[in-house]
Write a protein that holds these residues in place. Structure first.
Motif, short mmCIF file in Angstrom:
data_model
loop_
_atom_site.label_atom_id
_atom_site.label_comp_id
_atom_site.label_asym_id
_atom_site.label_seq_id
_atom_site.Cartn_x
_atom_site.Cartn_y
_atom_site.Cartn_z
N SER A 16 50.92 45.25 46.59
CA SER A 16 51.60 44.51 45.53
C SER A 16 50.77 44.50 44.26
O SER A 16 50.92 43.61 43.43
N GLY A 17 49.86 45.45 44.12
CA GLY A 17 49.07 45.52 42.90
C GLY A 17 48.12 44.35 42.77
O GLY A 17 47.97 43.75 41.72
N LYS A 18 47.47 44.05 43.88
CA LYS A 18 46.59 42.90 43.93
C LYS A 18 45.44 42.98 42.93
O LYS A 18 45.16 42.03 42.21
N THR A 19 44.78 44.16 42.92
CA THR A 19 43.55 44.24 42.12
C THR A 19 43.84 43.99 40.64
O THR A 19 43.04 43.39 39.95
N LEU A 20 44.99 44.44 40.18
CA LEU A 20 45.29 44.24 38.77
C LEU A 20 45.46 42.76 38.45
O LEU A 20 45.18 42.31 37.34
N SER A 21 45.88 41.99 39.45
CA SER A 21 46.12 40.57 39.16
C SER A 21 44.82 39.85 38.84
O SER A 21 44.84 38.79 38.24
N TYR A 22 43.67 40.37 39.26
CA TYR A 22 42.44 39.74 38.76
C TYR A 22 41.69 40.60 37.76
O TYR A 22 41.09 40.10 36.83
N ASN A 23 41.77 41.93 37.91
CA ASN A 23 41.02 42.78 36.98
C ASN A 23 41.46 42.60 35.53
O ASN A 23 40.64 42.67 34.61
N LEU A 24 42.74 42.38 35.34
CA LEU A 24 43.27 42.36 33.98
C LEU A 24 42.61 41.26 33.14
O LEU A 24 42.07 41.52 32.06
N ALA A 25 42.63 40.04 33.67
CA ALA A 25 42.06 38.92 32.91
C ALA A 25 40.56 39.09 32.73
O ALA A 25 39.99 38.74 31.70
N ILE A 26 39.91 39.67 33.74
CA ILE A 26 38.46 39.80 33.68
C ILE A 26 38.06 40.89 32.68
O ILE A 26 37.19 40.68 31.84
N LEU A 27 38.72 42.04 32.76
CA LEU A 27 38.40 43.11 31.81
C LEU A 27 38.67 42.65 30.38
O LEU A 27 37.90 42.95 29.46
N GLN A 28 39.74 41.92 30.20
CA GLN A 28 40.07 41.38 28.88
C GLN A 28 38.89 40.56 28.34
O GLN A 28 38.45 40.73 27.21
N GLU A 29 38.38 39.67 29.20
CA GLU A 29 37.27 38.81 28.78
C GLU A 29 36.01 39.64 28.47
O GLU A 29 35.33 39.42 27.48
N LEU A 30 35.74 40.61 29.36
CA LEU A 30 34.52 41.42 29.18
C LEU A 30 34.59 42.27 27.91
O LEU A 30 33.58 42.55 27.29
N LEU A 31 35.78 42.68 27.53
CA LEU A 31 35.91 43.48 26.31
C LEU A 31 35.66 42.62 25.07
O LEU A 31 35.11 43.07 24.09
N HIS A 32 36.08 41.36 25.16
CA HIS A 32 35.85 40.47 24.03
C HIS A 32 34.46 39.86 24.03
O HIS A 32 33.91 39.54 22.99
N ARG A 33 33.92 39.68 25.23
CA ARG A 33 32.64 38.98 25.35
C ARG A 33 31.77 39.78 26.33
O ARG A 33 31.67 39.45 27.49
N PRO A 34 31.13 40.84 25.84
CA PRO A 34 30.44 41.76 26.76
C PRO A 34 29.30 41.11 27.54
O PRO A 34 28.89 41.63 28.56
N GLU A 35 28.80 39.97 27.09
CA GLU A 35 27.70 39.35 27.83
C GLU A 35 28.20 38.59 29.06
O GLU A 35 27.40 38.20 29.91
N ALA A 36 29.51 38.39 29.17
CA ALA A 36 30.06 37.68 30.33
C ALA A 36 29.89 38.54 31.59
O ALA A 36 29.78 39.76 31.52
N ARG A 37 29.86 37.90 32.73
CA ARG A 37 29.63 38.58 33.99
C ARG A 37 30.68 38.16 35.02
O ARG A 37 31.22 37.05 34.95
N ALA A 38 30.96 39.06 35.97
CA ALA A 38 31.91 38.75 37.03
C ALA A 38 31.34 39.20 38.37
O ALA A 38 30.69 40.24 38.45
N LEU A 39 31.57 38.41 39.40
CA LEU A 39 31.12 38.74 40.74
C LEU A 39 32.35 38.93 41.63
O LEU A 39 33.19 38.04 41.70
N TYR A 40 32.45 40.10 42.26
CA TYR A 40 33.57 40.36 43.17
C TYR A 40 33.04 40.32 44.59
O TYR A 40 32.13 41.08 44.93
N LEU A 41 33.62 39.48 45.41
CA LEU A 41 33.17 39.39 46.80
C LEU A 41 34.25 39.89 47.74
O LEU A 41 35.39 39.41 47.70
#
Ligand code: ZN
Lengths: 417, 777
Positions: free
Chosen positions: B82-107
């Protein structure tokens, strides 16, 4: 559904006590006071505990002591400037106050929960080495302890340690970070790396204790093994008897003093390697010593000693052939880099005639072909090599060069013939 | 006509097959519901999506984007494909593009999943030249790249184990990452239940302590497969309120779901054809028709057996049918072996795979057409998850549940409406389990000193005092400090009761190679000397189990049997916490000590499953302190009265059988594995002085199963009763109370006895339920 927590913990304790067979080491201090299983825990009051012998309070929860020891030899080395230290201009100023340091920690695996409880720094004052040891009297006094350390470990001083780069310096930085402070040693010479060059092939291990025995010929009386250090400190925290720490203080003090002696000896060896090689009382790996000198930040100043050392090995017929070949190959490279093709050729020629080593043959052939413009001579050298037991890469290289030289010769004959 | 359509038509017209089908359900195709790409999307991100053919989002993707962008913690319920990964990647990539110093942890719960994820992300991130740095940090990451991963990785992909033992205890090295941590993704959160989930909850507590120390407050994004209580589970694990997003907008192809009960071999004894053989036959039918098939088996042993049988059957035909490649897949394989099989499934060189539930999770294995469930996987949510492995595309797919003779399977296949209509089970965690909590509290204090009043967990100060007595922490200047030389995370495994795994070494022909590992308590039950161990279809015999050095030497062999340990158990009541009268009996919750000893093993012939011999085992006994619910059959209770109405000779056999029954039925009510729950009966219990049935937790300290069981006692007993009553056998069979055992030497009919006993016990069960009473024993 509420758990009867107190009851369950009580039960857990009974189970543990009935099953736990804790291996009791012979030299563990007998615990004074009520047993921790039945009675109250001894209160951790720094004020109530007497200071260890010779220590006095530097701050609340921080004890310190100073021991001075005559060190004329060290003073001399420092005045003269040591080959072991970096060469930047302002380093000369720092070198006047180089600091030998060592830390003792509550565990050996690192991580955020491992604390520094004993820090020592040795500073040269005139002709004496002033060794100061600082003890963390209880875990909660760490902020005050770090205040004291910050005064004694200025960030821009020049530090000398043994294996401090991978562990101690990192541990120190961590402790400051954990207390929301930034502090790191910027100029740090770890003797482990040159020591490995000098002795890895000669000694079974390159620990400070091993070097003490084999290089400095020091025998420590009843030294405490490093592995027992944390237990001693925890025993001290439990029963506040500073006697438990005496062997730790002695061990730690000796480590710093040995470090300064090792510094003197290594400086001597690397400054006049040929003389030390001839005296042969302290065996060391001469080829690796030359490698270290040649990779030194001030290599230009050290090239002469390095080449002299390699030459001595090359011409010493009592040495193993492998060692002589290694020395000769390295020496040849030195000559080539310094644009001395004739000297390089001489070295290769000598080696070639003595050992017929294929790697030497390749080098000699290259010299003959490119500098002497003697492809026929080069071909002759390559064709005379015994390829038995020669590594694959070298065989391929020889094969390739031989073929190329053969084609060159044939083309030459065709032109002239 | 597609291959699937052809084979379905063939099955429908096959009277032998159809006779054994208890339910044939057609689940219609679903249209997708879509939303436009968010208008605020970073142009580079938009370009990357459009280049990949994504011009709109599914509803749930758009909703989770909006929720995460506004800083809310979410749990997204996502069926397979059901396109699971996009449901979290989208918001995170958006943030990282605007704020490159931000970090994300995927478990991810497994390394396999995280590596799969990195491959996917790298494609997206590099393909669109987004310039976001993604790094995997797990046990396989070489030392040489670890430092750069920590320093420069904007997205770090890892697993709970690495977070627990590598990252958190060394957090000062991670200051840059943790101090800027903006997102934590917990994928497959439904896997974090029971023991694993209880550990995970503590790992998250520790992570939040550390990020708080560094001044960061990350948003949590959880993804879950369909379970009964995704929001509750997520809230429990992350310790905060979350927003539930379950409006799945992804389309799906039509699916046929078939419940298949193998035919009787002996109706009187209630023996049906074996699930292994039936699954093999069905899978062969699919594979030969060109239908890519995944088979889920319930154990590692069965996985190997089914794969071996299928391969053997194909040997005769593959000259005619071309090469059909079938692989086994399970935990205990080396990562490289698993990666190769996954690749084979994706690129089509592997047409069939037999797996444990290891492939139930979202590892990308491409599109499969058929799923064969060789036995009910233990829970309804797992069944849907496994069935969902077929039909990842919009095409028609089929899933067949082949029931085994186990009571739970029989219950499901005979009550298809229960199976199809029931809400999926709930996942629960017990992060405050005594052992789990104490283990993590040690780690937490190691990571940062703790104030006595800090609310790490309810009543955590009591535990801290306990640790102080133990000597591992010390109160100084108002804080508890770690005061031990050890590294506590090292001795806590998130996956099992013990951290000390036994490595299995193949020493055939004097060449030593590691082929797998297992935890110590199970090693005693499966790797004893002379045991037969099966790995990738090969048989090995254990030549030496060296528990001290955590090593087991095996050699390749070829015999016609496998081995099964006979385990002896002894129970001692340590403490009674609480007594209640419910369901017509006295229920006592408390702590017990279970001693387990393997003294013998059986050799069982392949195919016929007959017993062909015994062997001696000498391994030290295993001791476990855990939680139990004891049903005490006092004479003045309805249950006790019902028991005493039975012929005295029938009492023990009846109680034994009820133990077996409830243990088998309970998992579906408690979302646990059958092996997580144990049962033991005593006709005259030395502690209670009455006949008793112990239902206890298989995990040290208990993870709340005994308590949960107490709450579900009546529905579980009711299900047990209907199972016995509905069974076609006459005197008991493997599908209900178990077959008659000649060694018991009983004259009466055990099945009737159980049925009568349960009926009498349950008859007026609502009337005399009393409020719970606490009692300190
Ligand atoms: Zn039956």
């Amino acid at each position: 559904m509420a758990h009867d927590l107190a009851g369950r913990i009580r039960l857990l304790r009974q189970l543990r006590d009935s099953r736990l067979t804790r291996p009791s080491t012979a030299d563990e201090e007998p615990e004074s006071g009520p047993s921790p299983q039945t009675g109250p825990i001894p209160v951790a009051g720094e004020a109530a505990a007497p200071p260890p012998t010779g220590f006095s309070a530097l701050a609340d929860g921080v004890w310190g002591r100073v021991i001075r020891l005559a060190a004329p030899q060290l003073a001399q080395v420092v005045r003269r400037g040591s080959v072991l230290l970096p060469a930047a201009d302002d380093a000369a100023a720092r070198a006047a106050s180089i600091r030998f340091f060592d830390l003792e920690t509550t565990g050996l695996s690192g991580g955020a929960g491992t604390k520094v409880f004993l820090a020592g720094v040795g500073v040269l004052e005139e002709e004496t080495l002033r060794v100061e040891q600082l003890l963390l009297a209880d875990l909660g006094a760490e902020p005050a302890f770090l205040d004291q350390l910050a005064l004694r470990f200025p960030e821009d001083a020049l530090y000398v340690s043994y294996n401090g780069r991978a562990f101690d310096a990192h541990q120190l930085k961590t402790r400051f970070l954990m207390n929301r402070r930034v502090h790191s040693l910027q100029f740090h010479v770890d003797l482990l790396y040159p020591a490995r060059r000098l002795w890895r092939s000669v000694l079974s291990r390159c620990s400070l204790a091993e070097l003490e025995r084999s290089v400095l010929s020091i025998r420590r009386e009843a030294d405490l093994p490093s592995a027992e250090v944390p237990e001693r400190y925890f025993a001290y925290l439990r029963n506040r008897d500073p006697a438990a720490l005496e062997p730790v203080f002695a061990h730690h003090y000796h480590d710093i003093v040995s470090l300064s002696w090792l510094f003197i000896t290594m400086d001597e060896i690397l400054r006049r390697p040929c003389a030390w090689l001839a005296r042969s009382e302290v065996p060391f790996d001469a080829v690796q010593a030359a490698v270290w000198l040649l990779s030194h930040p001030r290599a230009a100043d050290r090239r002469f000693e390095a080449e002299e050392l390699l030459n001595a090995v090359l011409r010493d017929e009592d040495r193993a052939s492998d060692e002589r070949v290694e020395a000769g190959l390295l020496l040849g490279t030195c000559h080539k880099r310094a644009a001395r093709p004739h000297e390089a050729e001489q070295v290769y020629r000598l080696l070639y005639e003595t050992f017929r080593d294929p790697r030497v043959a390749v080098e000699l052939a290259k010299q003959l072909e490119h500098h002497r413009r003697d492809p026929a001579g080069a071909l002759e050298v390559l064709e005379a090599v015994d390829l038995q037991g020669c590594p694959r890469g070298v065989t391929d290289d020889i094969e390739y060069r031989t073929q190329r030289l053969l084609r060159k010769r044939d083309r030459g004959r065709a032109l002239h013939g | 006509m597609s291959a699937v359509e052809r084979v379905l038509a063939e099955l429908k017209n096959d009277p032998v097959f159809a006779a054994n089908v208890s339910q044939w359900q057609e689940i219609p195709a679903r249209e997708g519901t879509y939303a436009p790409l968010p208008s605020d999307l970073h142009p580079r991100l938009r370009a990357t999506l459009e280049a990949g053919g994504v011009r709109q989002l599914y509803n749930h993707q758009a909703d989770s984007y909006r929720a995460v962008r506004s800083g809310r913690d979410v749990v997204v319920v996502t069926p397979t494909a059901s396109g699971k990964t996009l449901s979290y990647n989208l918001a995170i990539l958006q943030e990282l593009l605007h704020r490159p110093e931000a970090r994300a942890l995927y478990l991810f719960p497994t390394k396999a999943l995280s590596q799969d994820q990195q491959a996917g992300l790298n494609l997206a991130v590099e393909g669109g030249e987004l310039g976001v740095k993604v790094a995997t940090y797990d046990g396989d990451t070489p030392d040489s790249v670890r430092a750069s991963a920590r320093e420069t990785g904007q997205i770090i992909i890892s697993n709970p184990d690495m977070l627990h033992s590598g990252i958190l205890p060394n957090h000062p090295k991670w200051i840059k990452f943790l101090g800027n941590l903006a997102f934590v993704v917990i994928d497959e959160i439904h896997t974090y239940r029971g023991v694993f989930g209880s550990h995970m909850t503590n790992v998250v507590r520790r992570l939040r302590r550390i990020t708080e120390f560094y001044g960061a407050d990350p948003t949590f994004i959880c993804c879950s497969a369909t379970i009964g209580n995704p929001r509750e589970l997520a809230e429990r694990i992350i310790g905060r309120n979350v927003e539930l997003i379950d409006n799945n907008g992804a389309p799906s192809g039509a699916k046929h779901l078939i419940l298949y009960n193998p035919p009787f071999v002996d109706r009187v004894q209630g023996i049906r054809k074996g699930v292994v053989q039936e699954a093999r036959a069905l899978t062969l039918r699919f594979l030969k028709a060109g239908v890519k098939t995944i088979v889920f088996a319930r154990s590692r042993l069965r996985t190997e057996l089914i794969a071996a049988y299928i391969r053997r059957s194909l040997e005769n035909v593959y000259t005619d049918h071309g090469r059909i490649n079938v692989e086994a897949y399970r935990g205990g394989y080396l990562p490289s072996e698993r990666r190769a099989i996954e690749r084979g499934l994706r690129d089509g060189t592997v047409q069939g795979v037999v797996s444990t539930n290891a492939l139930e999770l979202g590892i990308d294995i491409g599109g499969l057409d058929a799923a064969v469930l060789a036995g009910f996987p233990g829970s309804i949510s797992s069944s849907w998850q496994q069935a969902g492995r077929a039909g990842r595309t919009r095409n028609l797919s089929v899933a067949v549940l082949v029931a085994s003779s186990s009571p739970l399977d029989q219950y499901m296949v005979k009550h298809p409406h229960y199976f199809l209509g029931r809400a999926p089970e709930q996942g629960f965690v017990d992060p405050d389990n005594l052992h789990i909590l104490i283990s993590h509290l040690r780690c937490a204090v190691f990571e940062l000193p703790m104030k006595p009043e800090e609310r790490y967990a309810p009543q955590s100060e009591l535990y801290l005092q306990h640790l102080e007595e133990e000597g591992t922490v010390r109160l100084s200047a108002g804080m508890y400090h770690w005061s031990d030389r050890s590294y506590p995370a090292e001795s806590v495994s998130l996956r099992s009761a013990t951290a000390d795994n036994v490595v299995i070494v193949d020493s055939t022909n004097g060449e030593y190679s590691v082929i797998g590992e297992t935890d110590r308590p199970s090693a005693k039950e499966v790797l004893f000397d002379n045991a037969i161990y099966i790995h990738r279809g090969e048989q090995y015999v254990v030549t030496e189990l060296d528990l001290e050095n955590r090593k087991c030497l095996v050699e390749r062999t070829d015999v016609n049997y496998y081995t099964e340990a006979l385990v002896k158990r002894d129970i001692k009541v340590l403490h009674e916490d609480e007594t209640r009268h419910a369901g017509g009996s006295r229920l006592v919750l408390g702590d017990i000590l279970v001693r387990t000893q393997v003294a013998k093993f059986k050799k069982i012939r392949f195919q016929s499953h007959e017993n062909v011999g015994y062997g001696e085992v000498s391994v030290p006994e295993e001791e476990m302190h855990t939680r139990a619910l004891t049903i005490v059959f006092d004479p003045d209770t309805r249950a006790g009265g019902a028991l005493r109405e039975l012929d005295p000779a029938m009492r023990v056999p009846a109680v034994v059988r009820i133990g077996t029954l409830v243990k088998n039925v309970a998992p579906v009510f408690l979302l646990c594995e059958a092996t997580d729950l144990r049962a033991a009966e005593r006709l005259k219990d030395p502690h209670f002085g009455q006949p008793c049935l112990y239902i206890y937790d298989g995990y040290p300290g208990g993870i709340g199963l005994a308590e949960a069981f107490a709450g579900q006692l009546e529905p579980i007993l009711a299900a047990a009763l209907s199972l016995v009553r509905d069974c076609e056998c006459s005197e008991g069979c493997p599908s209900c109370v178990g077959p008659r055992d000649p060694q018991e030497e009983i004259d009466g009919n055990p099945k009737e006895a159980v049925s009568a006993f349960l009926a009498a016990w349950l008859s007026v069960s609502d009337a005399d339920a009393e409020p719970a009473q606490a009692q300190d024993g």
